[in-house]
Design a protein around this motif. Structure first.
Motif: not given
Length: 846
Positions: A560-561, A605-608, A612-616, A676-679
């Motif tokens: 997905v990325g 894809a956004c889970a767990s 760094d991965a969450a920010d990307e 994640p919270g940022v998403i």
């Protein structure tokens, strides 16, 4: 691959062992004194029998003047020059009126055009002066260095080296590289080799004393250095010198001793050395070779500079060019140039400044014991008198004048690959001339000539010919405007020759290169970026291949990325359909299918994810959001984004609800606990911006995210996603008291231990705001929750803002806004037909 300086007194040699043998210092000192005396004191000299050996410094104006004087005096029947023999056929072009140095001989391997070597020549290069003298006097000029066919083969062995003429030592105890010019200057008591060279050579007037004296002194000095250091570890110099001796013997058999040889002074003792033909041929036996082509190409003063990495470079090509070209009063003329440059940059420089600078330069030269002011004296005078002691304008003088941006020219009759000829033809037709000085080019793609310029520059970028670099346009974000930063570098001639394998015209070569890059692309994002570049370059013949590979890669790629990274470039490409008239229907189909796969795969894809991965992934979410907005506009209206008229093939039935499905994905992301919270915070913010989430709902979700049960780090990440970066979150907090109150209450309730952990993230979040926004937020926080409600008119909490909209005032400006946007056809007549007149419009704006 530049030719470097194992061929002149400024070139580096390598010292074997601990240093020269005992007693060598005195020999070198004597030679240095002899060189200085012979260069500066008129005295008769006795020239050795045999060919006239003129040892020079590459790109030295003093050597160039001395060579011309020596040739005028000796009148040889032939002139032999250090350079590749393959260039003999190109010598007549030096007399062409269209040939303007600096230029360079370019040799490249036929089977591998990227493997190349340059032999640069400026107007003040002794070799160029010798060539011009031979052409003007109808005397044959020949190059006698090792053929380029061997030089390029050596370069293949030494991949990555800049030295096309020298070599690494083979089995020699090489320790230190020494500059012979620096050795002679040090022995003479100078700490600067350039200053020593200026004093003993450049300041020597033309015609002072014997025309051959400078060369005899340098020959003696180089002889002492060769006796002390041998080849200096450059074993390949011995091979080159063996070939030179063979060529000199051949010329002597044809012309007798009426032969003049112009070469680097370092080689003169070796050419004077007695050696048998058999021994020289033995050194040349078995050399590797490649098939090579040669031509003239433009060069620049900047590429002659030593700082460019050119081994035989000089520190101040612009200054040396001035010294060579100034007929008299060089200091006065130079300082006048400097004054003109500074005036062009809006600095106040008068004639009095020039007079005072000349006086100061002459005084400094006298104090330093120099015969005439040199570059150091003139530079000091310019700094003190014209620049008020500042090095900032002085840096401009150094860049524009001391180094310079002069670009040479070669005649059209010079040999060139077919691609170069096609490029020259297009440049002349489009009136876009290569220049060494960097400049910006503004293009309006609605004009045919500008559109063709844009296509040319994009095609050249596909071919790795980086003549132009696209930059952000000032004052406009429309797709019809482009801005390019242009600068022509000599190495681009090599890139053109290298790109010639793809085709004989720019269009054909760019098409073939795009197809080849699509086949070789490693990732999906590489193919989508290539599709965008093909649209920009208008390569319709390449698009079918690129789109087929793009569809195949998109169908097979499950990451997905990767899909999210590829979608924005693909959708962005549709923006070029309106201005460039490109069929973008196939792009819209692939983009819509790609978006559907992103929608399905993004929540899992956004889970767990870690931080760094969450920010990307948050950046991917932002990019997909913007892409879906443009794609939704295209499929809803049937036009490319930015296109007014419907009917574009981008219209895709069944995809009109793309934005609705994307909003559904954002809702899932904003409430799922494992995301994640940022998403989650960014999902809420994007829904709020699109009007898909009410203010109350956003406040409720923020309250949940900032509740006491949420770990402080997760809460801080949610805030970063919601109001961080350049998303305009600062103004959102300014205008929404509830959101600001939630953040304020959460922040004041964080424990001291947790606060230390979340502080870096919060600083990053709020530091991105404009100073005025940060100041307003500070004022609101200082007032406290009890005072914010009554801070402004009507109790909005924001100074200068009422609690409700003033509908009457808002309606008054609507007609003007509609007029500016072109939404109404407003009549400006007197109103006799019942339409609004000028007075009506004025009344509306009141």
């Amino acid at each position: 691959m530049d030719r470097t300086g194992s061929g002149g007194p400024e070139a580096g040699v390598q010292v074997a062992g601990e240093g020269p043998a005992e007693g060598t210092d005195s020999v070198i000192a004597s030679a240095s004194a002899s060189a200085s005396a012979s260069a500066s004191v008129p005295a008769p000299a006795v020239r050795a029998s045999g060919p006239l050996l003129l040892g020079v410094r590459h790109h030295g104006p003093g050597s160039a003047r001395a060579v011309r004087a020596a040739l005028d005096s000796a009148r040889p029947r032939t002139v032999l020059i250090e350079g590749p023999p393959e260039a003999d056929a190109l010598v007549p072009l030096a007399g062409d009126e269209a040939m303007r140095p600096p230029v360079a001989l370019l040799a490249h391997a036929v089977d591998e055009p990227g493997r190349s070597a340059f032999w640069p020549l400026a107007e003040f290069s002794p070799e160029w002066v010798a060539i011009r003298w031979a052409v003007e006097h109808h005397v044959p000029a020949r190059f006698i260095d090792l053929p380029a066919t061997h030089t390029l083969a050596w370069g293949k062995e030494d991949e990555g080296r800049l030295d096309a003429g020298g070599a690494e030592a083979s089995g020699s105890p090489v320790d230190v590289r020494v500059d012979p010019l620096a050795v002679l200057a040090e022995v003479a008591g100078y700490d600067d080799p350039e200053r020593w060279w200026e004093d003993v050579v450049e300041h020597r007037g033309v015609g002072d004393g014997d025309a051959f004296a400078p060369f005899l002194g340098l020959e003696e000095a180089m002889g002492a250095l060769r006796e002390a250091y041998g080849s200096g570890g450059h074993e390949r110099d011995l091979v080159r010198e063996a070939h030179m001796r063979l060529q000199v013997r051949a010329a002597q058999r044809e012309f007798g001793d009426e032969v003049a040889v112009v070469c680097g002074a370092w080689h003169v003792p070796a050419l004077r050395q007695k050696s048998t033909v058999a021994a020289d041929k033995a050194l040349l036996k078995g050399l590797a070779k490649v098939k090579a082509d040669m031509t003239w190409v433009p060069w620049t003063h900047r590429r002659l500079a030593r700082v460019s990495g050119y081994g035989a470079g000089i520190d101040s090509p612009g200054w040396y060019g001035h010294l060579f070209g100034a007929p008299d009063r060089p200091v006065e003329r130079w300082l006048t140039k400097v004054a003109g440059l500074l005036r062009d940059e809006d600095r106040i420089v008068s004639s009095a400044h020039v007079i005072e600078a000349v006086r100061l330069a002459e005084t400094l030269a006298a104090m330093r014991g120099r015969p005439l002011p040199g570059l150091s004296e003139t530079t000091d005078a310019v700094r003190a008198v014209m620049c008020d002691g500042s090095d900032v304008p002085l840096a401009l003088v150094h860049d524009r004048l001391v180094v310079g941006d002069v670009l040479g020219e070669v005649p059209r009759s010079a040999p060139a690959v077919p691609l170069q000829r096609d490029l020259d033809r297009i440049q002349r037709r489009l009136r876009i001339k290569p220049e060494a000085l960097e400049r910006e080019l503004e293009l309006d793609l609605r004009k045919e000539n500008d559109a063709e310029r844009s296509r040319l520059l994009h095609r050249l970028r596909l071919l790795r010919v980086e003549w132009g670099e696209p930059v952000a346009s000032r004052g406009s974000t429309g797709t019809f405007r482009e801005t390019w930063r242009l600068r022509w570098e000599p190495e681009l001639s090599v890139r053109v020759a290298e790109a010639g394998v793809w085709g004989t015209t720019v269009y054909a070569a760019a098409t073939a290169k795009a197809e080849g890059d699509a086949v070789a692309a490693q990732g999906l994002s590489d193919v989508t970026a290539l599709a965008e570049r093909c649209l920009l370059a208008e390569l319709p013949d390449a698009l079918p291949t690129v789109m087929r590979i793009l569809a195949d890669r998109a169908a097979l790629d499950a990451d997905v990325g990767h899909l999210a990274q590829a979608l924005p470039a693909l959708v962005r490409s549709q923006r070029y359909g309106d201005v460039r008239g490109t069929d973008i229907g196939a792009l819209a189909e692939v983009a819509a299918g790609l978006a559907e796969r992103v929608f399905v795969g993004l929540p899992p894809a956004c889970a767990s994810l870690d931080a760094d991965a969450a920010d990307e992934m948050r950046r991917h979410v932002d990019a997909v959001h913007g892409a879906v907005g443009m794609l939704g506009e295209a499929v809803d209206t049937g036009a490319a984004p930015g296109q007014d008229a419907p009917g574009n093939p981008a219209a895709t039935p069944g995809h009109g609800d793309l934005r609705e499905r994307w909003h559904g994905v954002l809702r899932v992301l904003s409430v799922r606990d494992r995301v994640p919270g940022v998403i989650r915070g960014r999902g809420v913010r994007l829904l709020l911006d699109d009007g898909e989430a009410a203010q109350d709902e956003a406040a409720r979700l923020m309250g949940l995210a900032l509740s006491p049960g949420t770990p402080p780090a997760d809460a801080a990440a949610w805030i970063e996603g919601f109001v961080g970066g350049g998303s305009g979150g600062g103004m959102l907090l300014v205008h929404d008291e509830r959101l600001l109150g939630l953040v304020d209450a959460w922040l004041t309730g964080v424990s001291a231990e947790a606060f230390t952990d979340v502080l870096p993230l919060l600083r990053r979040t709020f530091s991105a705001y404009e100073p005025g926004v940060r100041r307003t937020l500070g004022e609101l926080v200082r007032r406290g929750p009890g005072e914010r409600g009554g801070a402004g008119i009507g109790g909005s909490g924001i100074p200068g803002f009422a609690a409700e909209f003033d509908v009457g005032r808002a309606d008054a400006v609507v007609p003007v806004v509609r007029l500016l946007l072109g939404l109404d056809q407003v009549e400006t007549g007197g109103g006799a037909d019942g339409g609004p007149g000028d007075n009506d419009l004025v009344g509306a704006t009141g």
